[in-house]
Design a protein around this motif. Sequence first.
Motif, PDB file in Angstrom:
ATOM      1  N   LYS A  25      34.525  90.875 -54.160  1.00  0.00           N
ATOM      2  CA  LYS A  25      33.155  90.365 -54.241  1.00  0.00           C
ATOM      3  C   LYS A  25      32.279  91.153 -55.202  1.00  0.00           C
ATOM      4  O   LYS A  25      31.367  90.605 -55.801  1.00  0.00           O
ATOM      5  CB  LYS A  25      32.485  90.382 -52.851  1.00  0.00           C
ATOM      6  N   CYS A  26      32.501  92.434 -55.312  1.00  0.00           N
ATOM      7  CA  CYS A  26      31.561  93.258 -56.074  1.00  0.00           C
ATOM      8  C   CYS A  26      32.071  93.594 -57.483  1.00  0.00           C
ATOM      9  O   CYS A  26      31.327  93.487 -58.449  1.00  0.00           O
ATOM     10  CB  CYS A  26      31.276  94.561 -55.339  1.00  0.00           C
ATOM     11  N   ILE A  27      33.316  93.997 -57.548  1.00  0.00           N
ATOM     12  CA  ILE A  27      33.844  94.514 -58.807  1.00  0.00           C
ATOM     13  C   ILE A  27      33.891  93.500 -59.953  1.00  0.00           C
ATOM     14  O   ILE A  27      33.449  93.812 -61.065  1.00  0.00           O
ATOM     15  CB  ILE A  27      35.237  95.167 -58.577  1.00  0.00           C
ATOM     16  N   PRO A  28      34.395  92.278 -59.706  1.00  0.00           N
ATOM     17  CA  PRO A  28      34.546  91.359 -60.851  1.00  0.00           C
ATOM     18  C   PRO A  28      33.261  91.138 -61.636  1.00  0.00           C
ATOM     19  O   PRO A  28      33.266  91.170 -62.863  1.00  0.00           O
ATOM     20  CB  PRO A  28      35.017  90.055 -60.200  1.00  0.00           C
ATOM     21  N   CYS A  29      32.173  90.947 -60.930  1.00  0.00           N
ATOM     22  CA  CYS A  29      30.915  90.705 -61.613  1.00  0.00           C
ATOM     23  C   CYS A  29      30.396  91.992 -62.249  1.00  0.00           C
ATOM     24  O   CYS A  29      29.875  91.980 -63.358  1.00  0.00           O
ATOM     25  CB  CYS A  29      29.898  90.128 -60.631  1.00  0.00           C
ATOM     26  N   HIS A  30      30.555  93.095 -61.555  1.00  0.00           N
ATOM     27  CA  HIS A  30      30.024  94.361 -62.063  1.00  0.00           C
ATOM     28  C   HIS A  30      30.763  94.867 -63.298  1.00  0.00           C
ATOM     29  O   HIS A  30      30.218  95.638 -64.070  1.00  0.00           O
ATOM     30  CB  HIS A  30      29.997  95.413 -60.956  1.00  0.00           C
ATOM     31  N   LYS A  31      32.001  94.426 -63.443  1.00  0.00           N
ATOM     32  CA  LYS A  31      32.776  94.829 -64.624  1.00  0.00           C
ATOM     33  C   LYS A  31      32.117  94.361 -65.911  1.00  0.00           C
ATOM     34  O   LYS A  31      32.303  94.946 -66.969  1.00  0.00           O
ATOM     35  CB  LYS A  31      34.182  94.243 -64.534  1.00  0.00           C
ATOM     36  N   THR A  57      19.287 100.717 -47.191  1.00  0.00           N
ATOM     37  CA  THR A  57      18.590 100.231 -48.379  1.00  0.00           C
ATOM     38  C   THR A  57      19.490  99.297 -49.189  1.00  0.00           C
ATOM     39  O   THR A  57      19.047  98.259 -49.675  1.00  0.00           O
ATOM     40  CB  THR A  57      18.142 101.408 -49.265  1.00  0.00           C
ATOM     41  N   LEU A  58      20.764  99.682 -49.295  1.00  0.00           N
ATOM     42  CA  LEU A  58      21.711  98.827 -50.015  1.00  0.00           C
ATOM     43  C   LEU A  58      21.817  97.463 -49.333  1.00  0.00           C
ATOM     44  O   LEU A  58      21.775  96.435 -49.988  1.00  0.00           O
ATOM     45  CB  LEU A  58      23.094  99.476 -50.023  1.00  0.00           C
ATOM     46  N   TYR A  59      21.936  97.511 -48.028  1.00  0.00           N
ATOM     47  CA  TYR A  59      22.058  96.278 -47.264  1.00  0.00           C
ATOM     48  C   TYR A  59      20.879  95.356 -47.549  1.00  0.00           C
ATOM     49  O   TYR A  59      21.040  94.188 -47.879  1.00  0.00           O
ATOM     50  CB  TYR A  59      22.144  96.596 -45.773  1.00  0.00           C
ATOM     51  N   LEU A  82      18.463  89.884 -62.434  1.00  0.00           N
ATOM     52  CA  LEU A  82      18.545  90.590 -61.163  1.00  0.00           C
ATOM     53  C   LEU A  82      19.876  90.226 -60.527  1.00  0.00           C
ATOM     54  O   LEU A  82      20.423  89.150 -60.781  1.00  0.00           O
ATOM     55  CB  LEU A  82      17.383  90.127 -60.284  1.00  0.00           C
ATOM     56  N   MET A  83      20.377  91.122 -59.731  1.00  0.00           N
ATOM     57  CA  MET A  83      21.617  90.806 -59.041  1.00  0.00           C
ATOM     58  C   MET A  83      21.411  89.587 -58.163  1.00  0.00           C
ATOM     59  O   MET A  83      20.429  89.496 -57.448  1.00  0.00           O
ATOM     60  CB  MET A  83      22.018  92.000 -58.183  1.00  0.00           C
ATOM     61  N   PRO A  84      22.319  88.606 -58.221  1.00  0.00           N
ATOM     62  CA  PRO A  84      22.143  87.417 -57.391  1.00  0.00           C
ATOM     63  C   PRO A  84      22.329  87.762 -55.915  1.00  0.00           C
ATOM     64  O   PRO A  84      23.039  88.705 -55.589  1.00  0.00           O
ATOM     65  CB  PRO A  84      23.246  86.468 -57.856  1.00  0.00           C
ATOM     66  N   ILE A  99      32.832 100.513 -47.802  1.00  0.00           N
ATOM     67  CA  ILE A  99      33.840 100.861 -48.808  1.00  0.00           C
ATOM     68  C   ILE A  99      33.167 101.522 -50.016  1.00  0.00           C
ATOM     69  O   ILE A  99      33.631 102.534 -50.528  1.00  0.00           O
ATOM     70  CB  ILE A  99      34.623  99.614 -49.260  1.00  0.00           C
ATOM     71  N   TYR A 100      32.080 100.932 -50.422  1.00  0.00           N
ATOM     72  CA  TYR A 100      31.299 101.453 -51.548  1.00  0.00           C
ATOM     73  C   TYR A 100      30.912 102.913 -51.263  1.00  0.00           C
ATOM     74  O   TYR A 100      31.080 103.799 -52.088  1.00  0.00           O
ATOM     75  CB  TYR A 100      30.065 100.570 -51.705  1.00  0.00           C
ATOM     76  N   TRP A 101      30.412 103.146 -50.066  1.00  0.00           N
ATOM     77  CA  TRP A 101      30.020 104.486 -49.658  1.00  0.00           C
ATOM     78  C   TRP A 101      31.218 105.439 -49.658  1.00  0.00           C
ATOM     79  O   TRP A 101      31.169 106.528 -50.235  1.00  0.00           O
ATOM     80  CB  TRP A 101      29.355 104.439 -48.280  1.00  0.00           C
TER      81      TRP A 101
HETATM   82  C1  HEC Z   1      27.404  87.756 -59.648  1.00  0.00           C
HETATM   83  C2  HEC Z   1      27.234  89.122 -60.069  1.00  0.00           C
HETATM   84  C3  HEC Z   1      27.175  90.262 -59.075  1.00  0.00           C
HETATM   85  C4  HEC Z   1      27.860  90.435 -57.896  1.00  0.00           C
HETATM   86  C5  HEC Z   1      28.826  89.491 -57.222  1.00  0.00           C
HETATM   87  C6  HEC Z   1      27.465  91.732 -57.364  1.00  0.00           C
HETATM   88  N1  HEC Z   1      26.546  92.305 -58.211  1.00  0.00           N
HETATM   89 FE1  HEC Z   1      25.617  94.094 -57.923  1.00  0.00          FE
HETATM   90  N2  HEC Z   1      24.444  93.751 -59.576  1.00  0.00           N
HETATM   91  C7  HEC Z   1      24.568  92.694 -60.471  1.00  0.00           C
HETATM   92  C8  HEC Z   1      23.590  92.855 -61.542  1.00  0.00           C
HETATM   93  C9  HEC Z   1      23.395  91.902 -62.716  1.00  0.00           C
HETATM   94  C10 HEC Z   1      22.876  94.052 -61.281  1.00  0.00           C
HETATM   95  C11 HEC Z   1      21.782  94.718 -62.151  1.00  0.00           C
HETATM   96  C12 HEC Z   1      20.409  94.214 -61.894  1.00  0.00           C
HETATM   97  C13 HEC Z   1      19.846  94.689 -60.589  1.00  0.00           C
HETATM   98  O1  HEC Z   1      19.777  95.909 -60.338  1.00  0.00           O
HETATM   99  O2  HEC Z   1      19.479  93.838 -59.783  1.00  0.00           O
HETATM  100  C14 HEC Z   1      23.421  94.575 -60.024  1.00  0.00           C
HETATM  101  C15 HEC Z   1      22.970  95.731 -59.383  1.00  0.00           C
HETATM  102  C16 HEC Z   1      23.572  96.332 -58.295  1.00  0.00           C
HETATM  103  C17 HEC Z   1      23.124  97.563 -57.702  1.00  0.00           C
HETATM  104  C18 HEC Z   1      21.877  98.347 -58.128  1.00  0.00           C
HETATM  105  C19 HEC Z   1      20.674  97.682 -57.514  1.00  0.00           C
HETATM  106  C20 HEC Z   1      19.360  98.246 -57.954  1.00  0.00           C
HETATM  107  O3  HEC Z   1      18.736  98.977 -57.161  1.00  0.00           O
HETATM  108  O4  HEC Z   1      18.909  97.966 -59.074  1.00  0.00           O
HETATM  109  C21 HEC Z   1      23.988  97.857 -56.685  1.00  0.00           C
HETATM  110  C22 HEC Z   1      23.941  99.065 -55.762  1.00  0.00           C
HETATM  111  C23 HEC Z   1      24.974  96.805 -56.625  1.00  0.00           C
HETATM  112  N3  HEC Z   1      24.690  95.893 -57.617  1.00  0.00           N
HETATM  113  C24 HEC Z   1      26.014  96.742 -55.723  1.00  0.00           C
HETATM  114  C25 HEC Z   1      26.795  95.606 -55.517  1.00  0.00           C
HETATM  115  C26 HEC Z   1      27.733  95.444 -54.415  1.00  0.00           C
HETATM  116  C27 HEC Z   1      28.035  96.515 -53.367  1.00  0.00           C
HETATM  117  C28 HEC Z   1      28.268  94.193 -54.521  1.00  0.00           C
HETATM  118  C29 HEC Z   1      29.235  93.526 -53.582  1.00  0.00           C
HETATM  119  C30 HEC Z   1      28.845  93.370 -52.198  1.00  0.00           C
HETATM  120  C31 HEC Z   1      27.674  93.571 -55.712  1.00  0.00           C
HETATM  121  N4  HEC Z   1      26.799  94.455 -56.274  1.00  0.00           N
HETATM  122  C32 HEC Z   1      27.973  92.288 -56.185  1.00  0.00           C
HETATM  123  C33 HEC Z   1      25.472  91.668 -60.343  1.00  0.00           C
HETATM  124  C34 HEC Z   1      26.343  91.454 -59.266  1.00  0.00           C
END
Ligand code: HEC
Length: 111
Positions: A25-31, A57-59, A82-84, A99-101
């Motif tokens: 869920k997290c890695i593919p998009c973050h890559k 806070t993460l939650y 912004l992260m969706p 897991i992240y932690w």
């Molecule tokens: C569809 C894409 C996508 C997915 C899926 C995704 N992320 Fe992200 N994430 C982003 C983007 C883009 C940003 C940068 C912009 C922002 O901070 O909101 C981000 C930012 C973050 C941040 C920094 C937030 C901040 O304070 O700015 C964290 C921590 C994070 N992601 C963790 C996760 C974790 C854990 C998961 C899985 C549960 C996840 N992400 C899944 C796209 C994604």
Amino acid sequence: MGRIYLILLMILINLNADSSVYEKKCIPCHKKLPVSIDKFFFNYLLKYSSEKQVKNTLYRFLKNPKKKKALASEELINQYGLMPKIIIDDIELNKAIDIYWEKYKVFGKIK
Ligand code: HEC
């Protein structure tokens, strides 16, 4: 004897399933982002320091990302958005956060 193997096997499957929530869920998009997901973790660790605070806070952020709450830089958010909102249930989301932690907390100890 057979029973122990069965239990071990179940634990193994469970561990696998656990890490896959995060990996899937997290890695593919973050890559695709120029800022690695571990960098984000350190921002949270620096700002919130305790395990409970970081996780809470993460939650909240992952459930409902808000620009005002984001720690990521303005430039990054302008460029990548912004992260969706994450669409997984609470149990899975908490697993992913755990897991992240677990993955990165070690670095936090080297202070
Ligand atoms: C569809 C894409 C996508 C997915 C899926 C995704 N992320 Fe992200 N994430 C982003 C983007 C883009 C940003 C940068 C912009 C922002 O901070 O909101 C981000 C930012 C973050 C941040 C920094 C937030 C901040 O304070 O700015 C964290 C921590 C994070 N992601 C963790 C996760 C974790 C854990 C998961 C899985 C549960 C996840 N992400 C899944 C796209 C994604």
